[in-house]
Design a protein around this motif. Structure first.
Motif, PDB file in Angstrom:
ATOM      1  N   MET A 107       1.029  65.337  10.464  1.00  0.00           N
ATOM      2  CA  MET A 107       0.946  65.289   8.938  1.00  0.00           C
ATOM      3  C   MET A 107      -0.349  65.285   8.585  1.00  0.00           C
ATOM      4  N   ARG A 108      -1.247  64.791   9.248  1.00  0.00           N
ATOM      5  CA  ARG A 108      -2.652  64.814   8.919  1.00  0.00           C
ATOM      6  C   ARG A 108      -3.255  66.228   9.218  1.00  0.00           C
TER       7      ARG A 108
ATOM      8  N   ASN B  84      -1.530  68.920   8.586  1.00  0.00           N
ATOM      9  CA  ASN B  84      -0.662  69.358   7.450  1.00  0.00           C
ATOM     10  C   ASN B  84       0.199  70.251   7.809  1.00  0.00           C
TER      11      ASN B  84
ATOM     12  N   LEU C 213       6.770  63.537   2.760  1.00  0.00           N
ATOM     13  CA  LEU C 213       5.889  63.613   3.960  1.00  0.00           C
ATOM     14  C   LEU C 213       6.754  64.261   5.052  1.00  0.00           C
TER      15      LEU C 213
ATOM     16  N   PRO D 112       4.974  71.651   4.449  1.00  0.00           N
ATOM     17  CA  PRO D 112       4.033  70.511   4.938  1.00  0.00           C
ATOM     18  C   PRO D 112       4.038  69.461   4.029  1.00  0.00           C
TER      19      PRO D 112
ATOM     20  N   ARG E   8       3.306  66.593   1.197  1.00  0.00           N
ATOM     21  CA  ARG E   8       2.445  66.360  -0.046  1.00  0.00           C
ATOM     22  C   ARG E   8       1.028  65.817   0.154  1.00  0.00           C
ATOM     23  N   ARG E   9      -0.041  66.394  -0.219  1.00  0.00           N
ATOM     24  CA  ARG E   9      -1.193  65.961   0.380  1.00  0.00           C
ATOM     25  C   ARG E   9      -1.333  64.580  -0.552  1.00  0.00           C
ATOM     26  N   GLU E  10      -1.070  64.589  -1.719  1.00  0.00           N
ATOM     27  CA  GLU E  10      -1.566  63.611  -2.537  1.00  0.00           C
ATOM     28  C   GLU E  10      -0.537  62.280  -2.123  1.00  0.00           C
TER      29      GLU E  10
ATOM     30  N   TRP F 195       0.505  61.888   1.017  1.00  0.00           N
ATOM     31  CA  TRP F 195      -0.325  61.612   2.511  1.00  0.00           C
ATOM     32  C   TRP F 195      -1.391  60.692   1.989  1.00  0.00           C
ATOM     33  N   ASP F 196      -2.349  60.964   1.118  1.00  0.00           N
ATOM     34  CA  ASP F 196      -3.468  60.345   1.164  1.00  0.00           C
ATOM     35  C   ASP F 196      -3.048  58.983   0.474  1.00  0.00           C
TER      36      ASP F 196
END
Length: 448
Positions: free
Chosen positions: A341-342, A344, A360, A375, A377-379, A381-382
């Motif tokens: 996931m890091r 993406n 995720l 992939p 969701r980046r927000e 994941w952060d």
């Protein structure tokens, strides 16, 4: 495996008055002086620390006041641990490996009395983080599963500093681990009733692991070359990272009782549902002892499902480069899922994992993962990283110098409830994957 949000166990907590002394009971932990040094730090803060030694290795890494040797059988353990907790006024239980028999019994006794149970293990983040959670990890974790709850936790957390600070020592880890298990095995008569949670004899494991590490120096470049060719040709490929078969993440937090079954399940699904021109890379764990011939198992499974020309067994090589070029990752519940996931990449778990959260990981069936997974969701994941760093990770390492000292101080600060230092997370529903969820014909696969 998808979670069942209906199950949520919230044990009562024993209140600790400001200035009150806590009584910590340590059971088995990492094979390092970490527990003994944490006990030193806690006693310097005015608390009391005890330890039950179940085998010689436990004694070897304690060697301080407060040790109690248990030389009885498993049948006498429940009464022994309950009496010890009551007699000594224990307030806190600390251990590694909540699924070990002795620990499961002790945790049940502790929770029945409303005590605090803290579990530690290698960090979800690498290389210099340690996990410190209430009640348990993975399927027993109380970390939120709801995306909005994760976002809310992250909103209260500072920006994490993820730049590595400390180096650990693999060779020190190896030497201490061998000393612990081999000495416990040779001096079994000092603790005649002890039964280890280990699946295989330690000598067999160490010899096999050593040979595997040496072999990987030869096979690793082959794996790198394969990944390089696939990426240069623009070939779509997926990754199945294998875990250790004796890992409790597999044995306790998934529907599988062995590693062969998920291998068959994934290869079968890949053969039936993945794009026709795609490939599957099955990567062995770098510390696998080689007791089972995974290359042969993977090869035979690929032949059985008619994809022998599309499945590759990889031993060694650069995992980061492999993940960077892949279309997606299927795992039981390995921390490789976090790496994926890091990078993406679409990721799916087949067992319970702390990161198996909608948004995720892929929440659909395995058969649709190959073509529909997206992939993370980046927000989210952060936010997930911020939340776990602030709540269930501490900075440091188990084995080496400065990093060990940092871990000891951070652990003592977190455990010392008289300072109100512990921020508990209680909103995660506890899960236990049901055998066969999302996996067609699992019984047939187990017998394949």
């Amino acid at each position: 495996m998808r979670a069942d949000p209906a199950r949520n166990v919230e044990p009562a907590r024993q209140a600790v008055r400001p200035g009150a002394r806590q009584v910590f009971l340590f059971l088995q932990g990492p094979v390092t002086p970490y527990f003994a040094r944490v006990a030193d730090a806690l006693e310097a803060r005015g608390h009391r620390c005890l330890r039950v030694n179940l085998c010689f290795g436990d004694w070897l890494f304690w060697r301080r006041a407060g040790g109690v040797n248990f030389r009885g059988t498993r049948e006498t353990w429940p009464a022994f641990i309950a009496d010890l907790i009551d007699r000594e006024g224990v307030t806190d239980l600390m251990l590694l490996g909540e699924q070990r028999y002795y620990h499961k019994v002790a945790i049940a006794a502790a929770k029945a009395r409303g005590l605090n149970v803290t579990v530690t293990d290698f960090g979800y983040l690498r290389p210099d983080w340690i996990t410190l959670e209430r009640d348990g990890m993975s399927g027993d974790s109380c970390f939120p599963k709801d995306p909005e709850a994760v976002m809310a936790l992250a909103a209260k957390a500072p920006e994490p500093d993820l730049v590595p600070r400390y180096r650990d020592s693999f060779w020190l880890q190896a030497v201490w681990d061998m000393g612990y298990h081999l000495m416990s095995n040779w001096l079994w008569w000092l603790y005649p009733g002890y039964k280890s949670h280990q699946v295989h004899h330690p000598a067999l494991v160490y010899m096999g692991t050593g040979l595997h590490i040496l072999r990987a120096k030869r096979t690793g470049p082959r794996g790198d070359a394969l990944v390089r060719r696939l990426r240069e040709a623009g070939t779509t490929y997926y990754v199945l990272p294998l875990q250790m078969e004796n890992d409790f993440q597999l044995r306790a937090y998934s529907p599988f009782f062995d590693l062969k079954t998920p291998i068959h399940a994934v290869i079968r699904s890949f053969s039936e549902h993945a794009p026709a021109e795609s490939r599957l890379l099955v990567k062995i764990h770098p510390l696998d002892p080689g007791i089972r011939n995974w290359a042969r198992i993977v090869r035979r499974s690929a032949v059985k499902w008619g994809v022998s020309d599309r499945v590759d067994f990889v031993d060694g090589g650069d995992l980061g480069a492999m993940l960077e070029g892949c279309r997606g990752v299927v795992t039981v519940n390995s921390t490789v899922g976090l790496w994926s996931m890091r990078a993406n990449k679409p990721t799916m778990t087949l067992g319970a994992a702390i990161y198996d959260i909608q948004g995720l990981t892929y929440q659909g069936a395995l058969e649709t993962f190959w073509t529909k997974a997206e992939p993370p969701r980046r927000e989210l994941w952060d936010a997930f990283i911020k939340a776990i760093v602030a709540n269930i990770q501490i900075r440091g390492v188990y084995y080496k110098g400065e990093g060990l000292a940092a871990a000891v101080e951070a652990t003592a600060s977190r455990l010392d409830l008289t300072q109100g230092a512990w921020l508990e997370v209680r909103s995660r529903a506890r899960t236990a994957p049901e055998a066969g969820d999302d996996l067609p014909g699992i019984e047939a696969l187990q017998n394949a």
